[in-house]
Design an enzyme around this catalytic site. Structure first.
Site, PDB file in Angstrom:
ATOM      1  N   MET A   1       9.939  24.924   0.348  1.00  0.00           N
ATOM      2  CA  MET A   1       9.153  24.034  -0.362  1.00  0.00           C
ATOM      3  C   MET A   1       9.959  23.012  -0.944  1.00  0.00           C
ATOM      4  O   MET A   1      10.010  21.865  -1.196  1.00  0.00           O
ATOM      5  CB  MET A   1       8.302  24.524  -1.087  1.00  0.00           C
ATOM      6  CG  MET A   1       7.244  23.731  -1.692  1.00  0.00           C
ATOM      7  SD  MET A   1       6.031  24.330  -2.799  1.00  0.00           S
ATOM      8  CE  MET A   1       4.899  24.902  -1.721  1.00  0.00           C
TER       9      MET A   1
ATOM     10  N   ARG B   1     -11.475  -0.637  14.307  1.00  0.00           N
ATOM     11  CA  ARG B   1     -11.232   0.201  13.080  1.00  0.00           C
ATOM     12  C   ARG B   1     -12.304  -0.573  12.108  1.00  0.00           C
ATOM     13  O   ARG B   1     -13.206   0.179  11.561  1.00  0.00           O
ATOM     14  CB  ARG B   1      -9.812   0.175  12.747  1.00  0.00           C
ATOM     15  CG  ARG B   1      -9.532   0.696  11.407  1.00  0.00           C
ATOM     16  CD  ARG B   1      -8.156   1.057  11.054  1.00  0.00           C
ATOM     17  NE  ARG B   1      -7.581  -0.303  10.651  1.00  0.00           N
ATOM     18  CZ  ARG B   1      -6.205  -0.465  10.122  1.00  0.00           C
ATOM     19  NH1 ARG B   1      -5.304   0.658  10.318  1.00  0.00           N
ATOM     20  NH2 ARG B   1      -5.651  -1.678  10.189  1.00  0.00           N
TER      21      ARG B   1
ATOM     22  N   LYS C   1       0.780  -1.201  -0.039  1.00  0.00           N
ATOM     23  CA  LYS C   1       0.009  -0.018   0.006  1.00  0.00           C
ATOM     24  C   LYS C   1       0.760   1.253  -0.149  1.00  0.00           C
ATOM     25  O   LYS C   1       2.264   1.281   0.198  1.00  0.00           O
ATOM     26  CB  LYS C   1      -0.899  -0.129   1.150  1.00  0.00           C
ATOM     27  CG  LYS C   1      -0.289   0.180   2.544  1.00  0.00           C
ATOM     28  CD  LYS C   1      -1.184  -0.372   3.652  1.00  0.00           C
ATOM     29  CE  LYS C   1      -0.385   0.000   5.085  1.00  0.00           C
ATOM     30  NZ  LYS C   1      -1.198  -0.765   6.075  1.00  0.00           N
TER      31      LYS C   1
ATOM     32  N   TYR D   1      13.755  32.250   5.061  1.00  0.00           N
ATOM     33  CA  TYR D   1      12.703  33.234   5.530  1.00  0.00           C
ATOM     34  C   TYR D   1      12.881  33.467   6.874  1.00  0.00           C
ATOM     35  O   TYR D   1      13.321  32.351   7.755  1.00  0.00           O
ATOM     36  CB  TYR D   1      11.305  32.250   5.388  1.00  0.00           C
ATOM     37  CG  TYR D   1      10.899  31.916   3.884  1.00  0.00           C
ATOM     38  CD1 TYR D   1      10.618  33.216   2.932  1.00  0.00           C
ATOM     39  CD2 TYR D   1      10.847  30.801   3.492  1.00  0.00           C
ATOM     40  CE1 TYR D   1      10.301  32.945   1.678  1.00  0.00           C
ATOM     41  CE2 TYR D   1      10.574  30.437   2.083  1.00  0.00           C
ATOM     42  CZ  TYR D   1      10.258  31.669   1.251  1.00  0.00           C
ATOM     43  OH  TYR D   1      10.036  31.276  -0.186  1.00  0.00           O
TER      44      TYR D   1
HETATM   45  C1  LIG Z   1      -0.314  -1.611   6.895  1.00  0.00           C
HETATM   46  C2  LIG Z   1      -1.032  -3.014   7.334  1.00  0.00           C
HETATM   47  C3  LIG Z   1      -0.029  -4.164   7.504  1.00  0.00           C
HETATM   48  C4  LIG Z   1       1.489  -3.802   7.288  1.00  0.00           C
HETATM   49  O1  LIG Z   1       1.916  -3.212   8.715  1.00  0.00           O
HETATM   50  P1  LIG Z   1       3.332  -3.226   8.839  1.00  0.00           P
HETATM   51  O2  LIG Z   1       3.721  -2.848  10.097  1.00  0.00           O
HETATM   52  O3  LIG Z   1       4.106  -2.233   7.682  1.00  0.00           O
HETATM   53  O4  LIG Z   1       4.152  -4.600   8.535  1.00  0.00           O
HETATM   54  C5  LIG Z   1      -0.717  -5.084   7.939  1.00  0.00           C
HETATM   55  N1  LIG Z   1      -1.930  -5.256   8.144  1.00  0.00           N
HETATM   56  C6  LIG Z   1      -2.795  -4.340   7.802  1.00  0.00           C
HETATM   57  C7  LIG Z   1      -4.400  -4.617   7.911  1.00  0.00           C
HETATM   58  C8  LIG Z   1      -2.562  -3.109   7.604  1.00  0.00           C
HETATM   59  O5  LIG Z   1      -3.151  -2.032   7.217  1.00  0.00           O
END
Ligand SMILES: *Cc1c(COP(=O)(O)O)cnc(C)c1O
Length: 378
Positions: free
Chosen positions: A305, A133, A35, A257
């Site tokens: 930036m 969650r 992700k 700045y």
């Molecule tokens: C992001 C995520 C992971 C991976 O987490 P890490 O700590 O980076 O290994 C695993 N399971 C779910 C549901 C996640 O959202």
């Protein structure tokens, strides 16, 4: 000399995966979490590498990430771990993407979509054992829903999972206990769901005996884990740049700045072509350090930036073009930045900007320079 870039060592990812596999019970599947542009490392490049070295599953946060992987020609299973809304069910079926679900209604709609295409769609059931969650919180509902889902002809209930809050050993134990109690209930009803999973990177390292059928690891693949591993982790990403210009300041002159830094003594500053829009935190202004020519130089003045200034006084003959390393040469460098910025390492990695060039290495060779802006190879 190519200026600001992320050097990404795909071999490091392979090394970290190999270490992890050795530490897990034989046969445990590994889902590589890609992700957020593979935590900034590049969704497609990392997914390809992981597929090439035999990862069992890829896992994304949303369906668009999963579809991008499919469109690149990768055909291994992909799990979307977040919520997918009905509007995307058709695409999920068509692209053979595994969805996370937590209601009978989603299951039925997905089943209907799959029936239209006359193909099966894989799902993993999410249980909320305490993270609060996503997922079924009421396990009686989960159980009766799963019983009903068993009759949905086009649904393949391949997996069931939960996510740990990692608050402490006692709270993790409670979550495992809830998860296992539910798994027991399923098996007593002769319901077989083949891929059971709970652990992320920290979970996989802390509780290898709770790996069940699969672990979902992101951070660890990229070289970071806040628990001690019994194998060496190698950071896969190094952020580098080259000095753009040198400024000699007299005592009393300020920089950037608001002149938040004023030289007390004559000083030599180097201007770097990297700023907060490239993904490094602006809170490093006047606090963070970088490596240059074997020494350490501190950011001075407010970070801009697109540019920032470092104090190279006393570091010898620093010239335009000289190489600067911001993080990644050691695990500690990113930890220091995250701690100054008041965040975790994942946030820094995941926020590395699209406009920063990604230079890929594998087997010690440079294999690709990827420019996200022109979506092309240099
Ligand atoms: C992001 C995520 C992971 C991976 O987490 P890490 O700590 O980076 O290994 C695993 N399971 C779910 C549901 C996640 O959202």
């Amino acid at each position: 000399m190519i200026g600001t870039r992320l050097e990404i060592d795909l071999e490091a990812i392979e090394h970290n995966l190999t270490g992890l596999r050795r530490s897990l019970p034989p046969g445990t599947q590994v889902a590589g979490v890609v992700k957020a542009n593979a935590y900034g490392h590049g969704l497609i490049q990392v997914s390809k590498k992981l597929a090439d070295i035999g990862i069992d599953y890829l896992a994304t946060a949303n369906i668009r990430e999963a579809i991008a992987i499919r469109q690149s020609g990768i055909d291994i299973p992909i799990l979307v771990m977040g919520r997918t809304f009905e509007v995307d069910f058709g695409r999920a079926v068509e692209q053979d993407i595994t969805l996370t679900i937590a209601s009978l209604e989603e299951a039925q709609k997905l089943n209907l979509n799959a029936s239209i295409d006359n193909r099966k769609v894989r799902v993993h059931i999410k249980l909320d054992t305490g993270f609060n969650r996503l997922g079924y919180k009421d396990f009686d509902v989960a159980f009766s829903d799963i019983l009903a889902m068993q009759h949905l002809e086009y649904l393949d209930i391949e997996g069931i999972f939960t996510h740990l809050a990692l608050t402490d050993v006692a709270s993790d134990a409670k979550q495992f206990e809830k998860f296992e109690a539910f798994l027991k209930r399923l098996s007593e009803a002769d319901i077989v769901i083949p891929i059971r999973h709970a652990c992320d990177s920290i979970g996989a390292v802390a509780y290898p005996d709770k790996a069940y059928d699969m672990v979902r690891v992101g951070a660890l693949l990229y070289g970071y884990c806040s628990r001690k591993t019994d194998f060496e982790l190698k950071p896969a990403m190094t952020l580098k740049t080259n000095v753009a210009a040198i400024r000699k300041l007299s005592a009393g002159e300020g920089v950037s700045y608001d002149h938040t830094f004023v030289a007390e003594e004559p000083a030599v500053l180097a201007t770097l072509p990297i700023g907060y829009a490239d993904g490094i935190p602006r809170s490093l202004s006047n606090r963070g350090t970088v490596e240059i020519g074997g020494g350490l130089a501190r950011f001075v003045g407010l970070m801009c930036m697109d540019q920032s200034m470092i104090d190279v006084t006393g570091l010898g003959d620093v010239k335009p073009g000289d190489e600067v390393v911001l993080f990644g040469r050691t695990i500690q460098m990113l930890s220091d930045i995250a701690s100054i910025a008041g965040t975790n390492r994942n946030e820094i990695l995941a926020r590395m900007a699209h406009r920063v060039l990604r230079v890929y290495y594998d087997d010690g060779q440079r294999i690709e320079i990827w420019d996200g802006l022109s979506e092309g190879h240099l």
